[in-house]
Design a protein around this motif. Structure first.
Motif, PDB file in Angstrom:
ATOM      1  N   ALA A  51       0.830  -1.205   0.000  1.00 43.65           N
ATOM      2  CA  ALA A  51       0.000   0.000   0.000  1.00 43.65           C
ATOM      3  C   ALA A  51       0.866   1.257   0.000  1.00 43.65           C
ATOM      4  O   ALA A  51       0.544   2.248  -0.669  1.00 43.65           O
ATOM      5  CB  ALA A  51      -0.934  -0.008   1.205  1.00 43.65           C
ATOM      6  N   LEU A  52       1.985   1.222   0.713  1.00 41.15           N
ATOM      7  CA  LEU A  52       2.903   2.360   0.737  1.00 41.15           C
ATOM      8  C   LEU A  52       3.500   2.620  -0.639  1.00 41.15           C
ATOM      9  O   LEU A  52       3.580   3.765  -1.087  1.00 41.15           O
ATOM     10  CB  LEU A  52       4.012   2.109   1.762  1.00 41.15           C
ATOM     11  N   PHE A  53       3.888   1.561  -1.345  1.00 41.03           N
ATOM     12  CA  PHE A  53       4.447   1.738  -2.679  1.00 41.03           C
ATOM     13  C   PHE A  53       3.383   2.158  -3.682  1.00 41.03           C
ATOM     14  O   PHE A  53       3.672   2.897  -4.617  1.00 41.03           O
ATOM     15  CB  PHE A  53       5.177   0.477  -3.129  1.00 41.03           C
ATOM     16  N   PHE A  54       2.150   1.715  -3.483  1.00 41.73           N
ATOM     17  CA  PHE A  54       1.060   2.179  -4.342  1.00 41.73           C
ATOM     18  C   PHE A  54       0.834   3.674  -4.157  1.00 41.73           C
ATOM     19  O   PHE A  54       0.694   4.420  -5.129  1.00 41.73           O
ATOM     20  CB  PHE A  54      -0.229   1.409  -4.039  1.00 41.73           C
ATOM     21  N   ILE A  55       0.830   4.124  -2.929  1.00 42.05           N
ATOM     22  CA  ILE A  55       0.654   5.553  -2.648  1.00 42.05           C
ATOM     23  C   ILE A  55       1.827   6.357  -3.203  1.00 42.05           C
ATOM     24  O   ILE A  55       1.645   7.438  -3.772  1.00 42.05           O
ATOM     25  CB  ILE A  55       0.478   5.782  -1.130  1.00 42.05           C
ATOM     26  N   THR A  56       3.042   5.819  -3.071  1.00 42.05           N
ATOM     27  CA  THR A  56       4.233   6.503  -3.580  1.00 42.05           C
ATOM     28  C   THR A  56       4.175   6.660  -5.094  1.00 42.05           C
ATOM     29  O   THR A  56       4.423   7.746  -5.626  1.00 42.05           O
ATOM     30  CB  THR A  56       5.505   5.733  -3.180  1.00 42.05           C
ATOM     31  N   THR A  57       3.846   5.580  -5.806  1.00 40.33           N
ATOM     32  CA  THR A  57       3.786   5.673  -7.265  1.00 40.33           C
ATOM     33  C   THR A  57       2.640   6.564  -7.720  1.00 40.33           C
ATOM     34  O   THR A  57       2.772   7.266  -8.722  1.00 40.33           O
ATOM     35  CB  THR A  57       3.667   4.281  -7.910  1.00 40.33           C
ATOM     36  N   SER A  58       1.547   6.570  -6.983  1.00 39.09           N
ATOM     37  CA  SER A  58       0.435   7.462  -7.330  1.00 39.09           C
ATOM     38  C   SER A  58       0.837   8.931  -7.158  1.00 39.09           C
ATOM     39  O   SER A  58       0.525   9.767  -8.007  1.00 39.09           O
ATOM     40  CB  SER A  58      -0.782   7.166  -6.455  1.00 39.09           C
ATOM     41  N   ALA A  59       1.526   9.224  -6.075  1.00 36.98           N
ATOM     42  CA  ALA A  59       1.970  10.598  -5.844  1.00 36.98           C
ATOM     43  C   ALA A  59       2.999  11.027  -6.889  1.00 36.98           C
ATOM     44  O   ALA A  59       2.954  12.158  -7.393  1.00 36.98           O
ATOM     45  CB  ALA A  59       2.548  10.731  -4.445  1.00 36.98           C
ATOM     46  N   LEU A  60       3.906  10.113  -7.227  1.00 39.52           N
ATOM     47  CA  LEU A  60       4.907  10.446  -8.246  1.00 39.52           C
ATOM     48  C   LEU A  60       4.263  10.637  -9.613  1.00 39.52           C
ATOM     49  O   LEU A  60       4.709  11.487 -10.396  1.00 39.52           O
ATOM     50  CB  LEU A  60       5.972   9.354  -8.318  1.00 39.52           C
ATOM     51  N   LEU A  61       3.214   9.892  -9.894  1.00 37.16           N
ATOM     52  CA  LEU A  61       2.514  10.063 -11.169  1.00 37.16           C
ATOM     53  C   LEU A  61       1.862  11.439 -11.251  1.00 37.16           C
ATOM     54  O   LEU A  61       1.883  12.082 -12.296  1.00 37.16           O
ATOM     55  CB  LEU A  61       1.471   8.963 -11.347  1.00 37.16           C
ATOM     56  N   SER A  62       1.323  11.905 -10.147  1.00 37.23           N
ATOM     57  CA  SER A  62       0.697  13.226 -10.170  1.00 37.23           C
ATOM     58  C   SER A  62       1.737  14.353 -10.260  1.00 37.23           C
ATOM     59  O   SER A  62       1.430  15.436 -10.747  1.00 37.23           O
ATOM     60  CB  SER A  62      -0.185  13.417  -8.942  1.00 37.23           C
ATOM     61  N   LEU A  63       2.952  14.100  -9.819  1.00 37.41           N
ATOM     62  CA  LEU A  63       4.010  15.122  -9.861  1.00 37.41           C
ATOM     63  C   LEU A  63       4.889  15.035 -11.104  1.00 37.41           C
ATOM     64  O   LEU A  63       5.796  15.852 -11.276  1.00 37.41           O
ATOM     65  CB  LEU A  63       4.913  14.986  -8.630  1.00 37.41           C
TER      66      LEU A  63
END
Length: 119
Positions: free
Chosen positions: A63-75
């Motif tokens: 879940a942490l890596f999913f949140i990380t990749t989602s945040a990086l995708l938005s940035l």
């Protein structure tokens, strides 16, 4: 389909968004999207087993890596260099976590392969 083409910057007609060429942002967004899908699939697959055997790390890490990749995708469009370097650091951290938490040695070798691919 037009939304995906526009989001992934697949057309050469669009003007560059940030300080990087469109093709670099496009590749980064495709990699992040695939990573996000992979993390989501792993999270769904391990959620039942994590609850059954009360493994908190099995629930938190994907879940942490999913949140990380989602945040990086938005940035990814505005902060291309930050996003690219953070993705590399996240892959290194994921590899270390795989080697640290996996009991099966054949599966733990996957983390070492990721580290080798980054070098």
């Amino acid at each position: 389909m037009h939304f995906l083409s526009k989001f992934f910057l697949l057309s050469d007609e669009q003007t560059p968004i940030g300080n990087a060429p469109n093709w670099q942002i496009s590749v980064l967004r495709i990699l992040l999207s695939l990573g996000m899908l992979l993390c989501f699939a792993i999270t769904l697959h391990t959620f039942g087993l994590g609850l059954k055997y009360n493994f908190i790390t099995v629930l938190i890490l994907p879940a942490l890596f999913f949140i990380t990749t989602s945040a990086l995708l938005s940035l990814s469009a505005r902060f291309y260099h930050f996003t690219a370097h953070t993705l590399l650091l996240a892959i290194v951290f994921a590899s270390v976590c795989m080697n640290f938490f996996l009991i099966n040695l054949k599966l733990a070798q996957v983390g070492s392969m990721y580290m080798f691919a980054l070098s």
